[in-house]
Motif scaffolding. Structure first.
Motif, PDB file in Angstrom:
ATOM      1  N   GLY A 120      16.576  61.438  39.198  1.00 60.80           N
ATOM      2  CA  GLY A 120      16.947  62.142  37.982  1.00 60.80           C
ATOM      3  C   GLY A 120      18.381  62.638  38.008  1.00 60.80           C
ATOM      4  O   GLY A 120      19.016  62.795  36.950  1.00 60.80           O
ATOM      5  N   PHE A 121      18.908  62.879  39.203  1.00 61.25           N
ATOM      6  CA  PHE A 121      20.297  63.318  39.327  1.00 61.25           C
ATOM      7  C   PHE A 121      21.253  62.316  38.698  1.00 61.25           C
ATOM      8  O   PHE A 121      22.182  62.694  37.967  1.00 61.25           O
ATOM      9  CB  PHE A 121      20.636  63.506  40.814  1.00 61.25           C
ATOM     10  CG  PHE A 121      22.109  63.570  41.109  1.00 61.25           C
ATOM     11  CD1 PHE A 121      22.829  64.726  40.869  1.00 61.25           C
ATOM     12  CD2 PHE A 121      22.773  62.474  41.620  1.00 61.25           C
ATOM     13  CE1 PHE A 121      24.188  64.792  41.145  1.00 61.25           C
ATOM     14  CE2 PHE A 121      24.130  62.522  41.901  1.00 61.25           C
ATOM     15  CZ  PHE A 121      24.841  63.689  41.663  1.00 61.25           C
ATOM     16  N   PHE A 122      21.044  61.030  38.947  1.00 56.54           N
ATOM     17  CA  PHE A 122      21.995  60.026  38.486  1.00 56.54           C
ATOM     18  C   PHE A 122      21.936  59.831  36.979  1.00 56.54           C
ATOM     19  O   PHE A 122      22.944  59.493  36.353  1.00 56.54           O
ATOM     20  CB  PHE A 122      21.757  58.707  39.221  1.00 56.54           C
ATOM     21  CG  PHE A 122      22.101  58.790  40.683  1.00 56.54           C
ATOM     22  CD1 PHE A 122      23.427  58.814  41.095  1.00 56.54           C
ATOM     23  CD2 PHE A 122      21.113  58.876  41.644  1.00 56.54           C
ATOM     24  CE1 PHE A 122      23.760  58.906  42.426  1.00 56.54           C
ATOM     25  CE2 PHE A 122      21.434  58.973  42.988  1.00 56.54           C
ATOM     26  CZ  PHE A 122      22.755  58.993  43.380  1.00 56.54           C
ATOM     27  N   GLU A 128      22.313  48.082  42.974  1.00 58.52           N
ATOM     28  CA  GLU A 128      22.052  48.448  41.583  1.00 58.52           C
ATOM     29  C   GLU A 128      22.657  49.798  41.233  1.00 58.52           C
ATOM     30  O   GLU A 128      23.290  49.956  40.179  1.00 58.52           O
ATOM     31  CB  GLU A 128      20.541  48.478  41.340  1.00 58.52           C
ATOM     32  CG  GLU A 128      20.151  48.875  39.924  1.00 58.52           C
ATOM     33  CD  GLU A 128      18.649  49.007  39.740  1.00 58.52           C
ATOM     34  OE1 GLU A 128      18.234  49.627  38.734  1.00 58.52           O
ATOM     35  OE2 GLU A 128      17.890  48.526  40.608  1.00 58.52           O
ATOM     36  N   LEU A 129      22.474  50.792  42.112  1.00 55.01           N
ATOM     37  CA  LEU A 129      23.002  52.123  41.827  1.00 55.01           C
ATOM     38  C   LEU A 129      24.524  52.112  41.837  1.00 55.01           C
ATOM     39  O   LEU A 129      25.171  52.719  40.973  1.00 55.01           O
ATOM     40  CB  LEU A 129      22.473  53.133  42.844  1.00 55.01           C
ATOM     41  CG  LEU A 129      22.936  54.576  42.665  1.00 55.01           C
ATOM     42  CD1 LEU A 129      22.618  55.084  41.264  1.00 55.01           C
ATOM     43  CD2 LEU A 129      22.301  55.475  43.717  1.00 55.01           C
ATOM     44  N   GLY A 130      25.115  51.421  42.805  1.00 56.48           N
ATOM     45  CA  GLY A 130      26.565  51.332  42.849  1.00 56.48           C
ATOM     46  C   GLY A 130      27.134  50.715  41.584  1.00 56.48           C
ATOM     47  O   GLY A 130      28.162  51.166  41.058  1.00 56.48           O
ATOM     48  N   CYS A 165      23.761  60.261  47.625  1.00 57.25           N
ATOM     49  CA  CYS A 165      24.722  59.207  47.929  1.00 57.25           C
ATOM     50  C   CYS A 165      24.504  58.028  46.992  1.00 57.25           C
ATOM     51  O   CYS A 165      23.485  57.948  46.292  1.00 57.25           O
ATOM     52  CB  CYS A 165      24.576  58.743  49.373  1.00 57.25           C
ATOM     53  SG  CYS A 165      24.933  60.032  50.586  1.00 57.25           S
ATOM     54  N   VAL A 166      25.446  57.106  46.981  1.00 53.02           N
ATOM     55  CA  VAL A 166      25.357  55.940  46.103  1.00 53.02           C
ATOM     56  C   VAL A 166      24.814  54.761  46.912  1.00 53.02           C
ATOM     57  O   VAL A 166      25.547  53.984  47.522  1.00 53.02           O
ATOM     58  CB  VAL A 166      26.733  55.603  45.489  1.00 53.02           C
ATOM     59  CG1 VAL A 166      26.597  54.447  44.501  1.00 53.02           C
ATOM     60  CG2 VAL A 166      27.310  56.824  44.792  1.00 53.02           C
ATOM     61  N   LYS A 167      23.509  54.666  46.921  1.00 47.70           N
ATOM     62  CA  LYS A 167      22.794  53.618  47.649  1.00 47.70           C
ATOM     63  C   LYS A 167      21.427  53.489  47.002  1.00 47.70           C
ATOM     64  O   LYS A 167      20.842  54.497  46.589  1.00 47.70           O
ATOM     65  CB  LYS A 167      22.669  53.992  49.134  1.00 47.70           C
ATOM     66  CG  LYS A 167      22.101  52.903  50.021  1.00 47.70           C
ATOM     67  CD  LYS A 167      22.033  53.386  51.476  1.00 47.70           C
ATOM     68  CE  LYS A 167      21.400  52.316  52.367  1.00 47.70           C
ATOM     69  NZ  LYS A 167      21.245  52.798  53.764  1.00 47.70           N
ATOM     70  N   ASP A 168      20.892  52.298  46.938  1.00 45.89           N
ATOM     71  CA  ASP A 168      19.687  52.062  46.149  1.00 45.89           C
ATOM     72  C   ASP A 168      18.480  52.858  46.622  1.00 45.89           C
ATOM     73  O   ASP A 168      17.532  53.067  45.847  1.00 45.89           O
ATOM     74  CB  ASP A 168      19.355  50.565  46.134  1.00 45.89           C
ATOM     75  CG  ASP A 168      20.280  49.783  45.204  1.00 45.89           C
ATOM     76  OD1 ASP A 168      21.064  50.426  44.483  1.00 45.89           O
ATOM     77  OD2 ASP A 168      20.220  48.532  45.210  1.00 45.89           O
ATOM     78  N   GLU A 169      18.480  53.323  47.868  1.00 45.19           N
ATOM     79  CA  GLU A 169      17.373  54.154  48.345  1.00 45.19           C
ATOM     80  C   GLU A 169      17.273  55.475  47.591  1.00 45.19           C
ATOM     81  O   GLU A 169      16.239  56.144  47.648  1.00 45.19           O
ATOM     82  CB  GLU A 169      17.518  54.419  49.842  1.00 45.19           C
ATOM     83  CG  GLU A 169      17.053  53.280  50.732  1.00 45.19           C
ATOM     84  CD  GLU A 169      18.073  52.162  50.865  1.00 45.19           C
ATOM     85  OE1 GLU A 169      17.831  51.234  51.651  1.00 45.19           O
ATOM     86  OE2 GLU A 169      19.114  52.211  50.171  1.00 45.19           O
TER      87      GLU A 169
END
Length: 420
Positions: A68-70, A95-97, A177-181
């Motif tokens: 939800g943060f992103f 994907e998140l990056g 952090c910016v990582k799909d996990e």
């Protein structure tokens, strides 16, 4: 014989350089024996002053969990009118990056000034296409402490902060952090759990200052004016200060803040941290807290759930002493809980990027907020209780019976605790 003298001379030079770097960077640790009976909520100006900050009244805090943060961050980036500043340690291609890069690129193409600061080690897998996309869109992308002879004395110093500032009026601080996990919920056992906060009010100016510190250090470029440092009217009623300074000769602000808060606790200390390796004097301070009636509890991920099992084994080395001192330890079994939170007495909380270990307290560039607000603290305590219900509590007698191999690995990993 001449060769021997040459080798000895070179070795001496290396030792001398190493001692020079050590002497420049060494500092005196704070003593953990504060004689003070004043409640922590009445000592915020003192905590802010000790950590080179200023307590700011009139702030609004919104707690953001997991993916939800992103959603909120991307929406605010897209709504930016003037500037976007983004700083993070870990960014891996995925994907998140792509989602974050798209939002930053859209802002730059819309005429906003976008500055991105990434740690050169943590973001080494950001991906060439993402870097090219952001730069071609007009973002200024810089890397903190690139490998090179000019950085040889600070290569171990990493920028571990995770923050964003929009138009100088909205700030984000936390562990994401910016990582799909980070794209899901820890409930599925695959994605990581994390907590960050969205801030409005005068404290945003302090977060902007933290960004400016490393931005100027890496680029030499200054930014000024009301698009980055606007007048900030009160947006709520929360008192906050930010700790991020690393003064020469003194312990870093984040370390002083965490350790002072432990000494001031009178009812409870609840900690959520993925990498928990307190120093011996800190373990003693926890024991003193327990003896004065403080409920001390810590949630960490299990070795199986951690993204870095070596850190968990290093942490295990101190479990027995912690348990003997009355600290209650809980291991989350399913996935990494990455939030860095400490709450005190139900009224004050520390939240930010700092792990509870020497790597964060002594070496990394970090940022931690001291938030004096019962409502915020109670929300964080509720998150603690939710995760604790899914944890396995570590019991002293059972822990003492762990295998000799487990103990050997714990002690071996602890030898590396300052660089893990």
């Amino acid at each position: 014989m001449r060769m021997i003298y040459l080798v000895l001379s070179l070795a001496g030079i290396v030792v001398l350089l190493a001692l020079s770097i050590w002497s420049i960077r060494r500092h005196r640790n704070p003593k953990l024996n504060i004689d003070c009976n004043t409640p922590i909520e009445e000592l915020i100006p003192s905590l802010a002053g000790l950590t080179h900050g200023v307590a700011q009244q009139g702030n609004a805090v919104e707690i953001l969990e997991n993916a939800g943060f992103f959603r909120v961050l991307v929406d605010d980036i897209r709504a930016a009118q003037h500037t976007v500043h983004f700083e993070t340690f870990l960014w891996q291609e995925g994907e998140l990056g792509k989602r974050i890069a798209d939002a930053l690129s859209e802002a730059a193409r819309a005429g906003r000034t976008v500055r991105v600061l990434l740690d050169a080690v943590g973001a080494r897998k950001v991906g060439r296409s993402v870097r090219r996309q952001m730069k071609e869109a007009g973002c200024t992308v810089e890397f903190f402490h690139r490998k090179g002879i000019h950085n040889i004395g600070v290569l171990n110093d990493r920028d571990h902060r995770k923050l964003a500032i929009i138009d100088g009026g909205i700030a984000f601080v936390g562990g994401h952090c910016v990582k799909d996990e980070w794209l899901g919920s820890p409930d599925d056992g695959k994605h990581y759990g994390d907590i960050s906060v969205r801030l409005r009010g005068p404290i945003v100016g302090s977060i902007q200052t933290a960004f400016a510190e490393n931005w100027i250090a890496e680029t030499g470029m200054l930014f000024l004016g009301e698009t980055v440092f606007p007048p900030l009217a009160p947006a709520g009623d929360v008192l906050i200060h930010a700790a991020f300074v690393k003064p020469e000769g003194s312990a870093p602000a984040v370390k002083i803040l965490h350790h002072a808060a432990i000494c001031l606790a009178r009812r409870k200390i609840w900690i959520q941290n993925p990498y928990f390796i307190p120093e011996p004097e800190t373990i003693d301070a926890f024991g003193e807290a327990v003896r004065r009636g403080v409920d001390v509890r810590v949630i960490v991920p299990s070795t199986r759930a951690s993204d870095n099992p070596l850190v968990q084994h290093a942490s295990h080395r101190n479990f027995e002493k912690l348990l003997e001192n009355g600290v209650r330890l809980f291991e989350y079994p399913d996935t990494l809980l990455h939030q860095k939170v400490m709450t005190i007495d139900g009224v004050w909380s520390a939240l930010g990027s700092s792990n509870f270990d020497d790597r964060s307290f002594e070496t990394n560039d970090e940022i931690t907020l001291g938030i004096c607000d019962a409502a915020t603290t109670q929300q964080l305590d509720a998150i603690f209780e939710r995760y604790a219900g899914k944890c396995t509590e570590v019991r002293l007698e059972q822990w003492r019976r762990r295998s000799p191999l487990h103990k050997l690995v714990d002690h071996a990993c602890y030898l590396l605790n300052e660089v893990l």
